[in-house]
Design an enzyme around this catalytic site. Structure first.
Site, PDB file in Angstrom:
ATOM      1  CD  GLU A  55     -25.089  17.054 -15.163  1.00 43.94           C
ATOM      2  OE1 GLU A  55     -25.859  16.506 -14.342  1.00 43.94           O
ATOM      3  OE2 GLU A  55     -24.822  16.583 -16.286  1.00 43.94           O
TER       4      GLU A  55
ATOM      5  CG  ASN B 202      -7.032  -1.254 -23.808  1.00 44.95           C
ATOM      6  OD1 ASN B 202      -7.407  -2.238 -23.175  1.00 44.95           O
ATOM      7  ND2 ASN B 202      -6.731  -1.301 -25.102  1.00 44.95           N
TER       8      ASN B 202
END
Length: 344
Positions: free
Chosen positions: A221, A319
């Site tokens: 995709e 993070n």
């Protein structure tokens, strides 16, 4: 014993000056058998070398008989059909894998890839951009750009409309080769020279460049750039991209291993081993600083992403509190839906 690197019996399009714009090889040959090579030499004469021969009906009939005697039934049938062609018919012979010097040579190599006879990086495609002409790809086929205005006007004078699909050096793969066992949402997004392995699904926004592709089965995709090969069972999410050698990858060959997941809008700028995951929206480049995380979730040390190139079993994520890119052991590999990739 005579040997030949590749050969192709083709039919193509020329401009008004007799220059080749494109060539279609319905059944190209890669490292053909000695019997087939002898059949070619018997009909065309001369020695094995890189050359292009324009064939008339009489020569094609002789070639049909020679192929038939050699047991090359498919080639014999093709020669018989092309003997009735109104367009130019040629035989392209490649004695060695040299950089393509002509349009017929370039198109033969691109179709060897799309027919799955050779894999990306197996063939020398050096300088192919300089060899291929920029062509108008239309509802009437390939048209020389200098001849396009007259072609548009001629169509109008006949009460017709000439549709121009693209102006490019590379045509759509599916206008030349339709590999078995694949599904393609938008033919315009797969260039000739792409290699689509059995079981590959390319959704409407997926893109595969030449000299690139999938081992299959795979879900595409995102974008597979030139030179990138994707291993079996991998998934490229929507809007994801791979850095090819034409778009900043330089001489580093970017590849994706088996059972990898590249999240939506993520990017890959280093080679990945097997069972790797890059979270959605994260682009990893060779110079990205990556914090290595141990099993307890603690950082061990920081490295440049290039030091992790080719390693398997990694999960890359950002993070959410510090913004740092982290890599840890990937505890689960992507698993494709088998029903979605069975296209037989």
């Amino acid at each position: 014993m005579s040997t030949l690197f590749a050969a192709g019996l083709g039919i193509g399009t020329q401009n008004r000056h007799g220059e080749w714009l494109e060539v279609h090889y319905a059944a190209p040959l890669f490292r053909p058998s000695p019997a087939v090579v002898d059949a070619l030499l018997e009909t065309l004469g001369g020695d094995i070398d890189n050359r292009i021969a324009t064939l008339d009906a009489r020569t094609l009939e002789a070639l049909e008989q020679a192929f038939d005697n050699a047991g090359a039934d498919q080639q014999a049938r093709l020669a018989a059909r092309l003997s009735r062609a109104r367009q130019p018919v040629i035989m392209t012979l490649l004695a060695d894998d040299l950089a393509p010097a002509t349009v017929p040579e370039a198109y033969l190599k691109l179709q060897l890839l799309s027919h799955r006879l050779a894999r990306p990086h197996d063939l020398d495609l050096s300088g192919i951009f300089a060899v291929l002409p920029n062509v108008a790809w239309t509802s009437r086929g390939a048209i020389d750009l200098d001849e396009l205005p007259d072609a548009i006007l001629d169509a109008r004078l006949q009460g017709k409309h000439l549709e121009v699909h693209a102006v490019d050096k590379f045509p759509r793969m599916l206008n030349y080769v339709a590999p078995d066992g694949v599904r393609v949402g938008d033919a315009a997004r797969i260039r000739l020279g792409a290699y689509l392995g059995t079981g590959t699904t390319v959704m409407q926004e997926g893109f595969v460049n030449f000299n690139a592709g999938t081992e299959g089965p795979s879900m595409v995709e995102g974008r597979i750039s030139a030179g990138v090969f994707v291993g079996r069972g991998s998934d490229l999410g929507g809007g994801s991209s791979t850095m090819g050698t034409l778009s900043g990858g330089n001489n580093v060959v970017i590849g994706i291993g088996q059972e990898c997941l590249i999240g939506a809008n993520a990017g890959v700028g280093i080679p990945l081993g097997d069972r790797c995951t890059i979270e959605a929206g994260l682009y990893i480049t060779a110079g990205s600083v990556v914090s290595l995380i141990d099993a307890s979730g603690q950082p061990v040390r920081s490295v440049k992403a290039r030091e992790l190139a080719g390693q398997s079993g990694l999960q890359f994520r950002r993070n959410s509190q510090t913004g740092a890119i982290e890599a840890r052991a990937n505890r689960s590999a992507v698993e494709l839906n088998a029903a979605l990739h069975d296209h037989n």
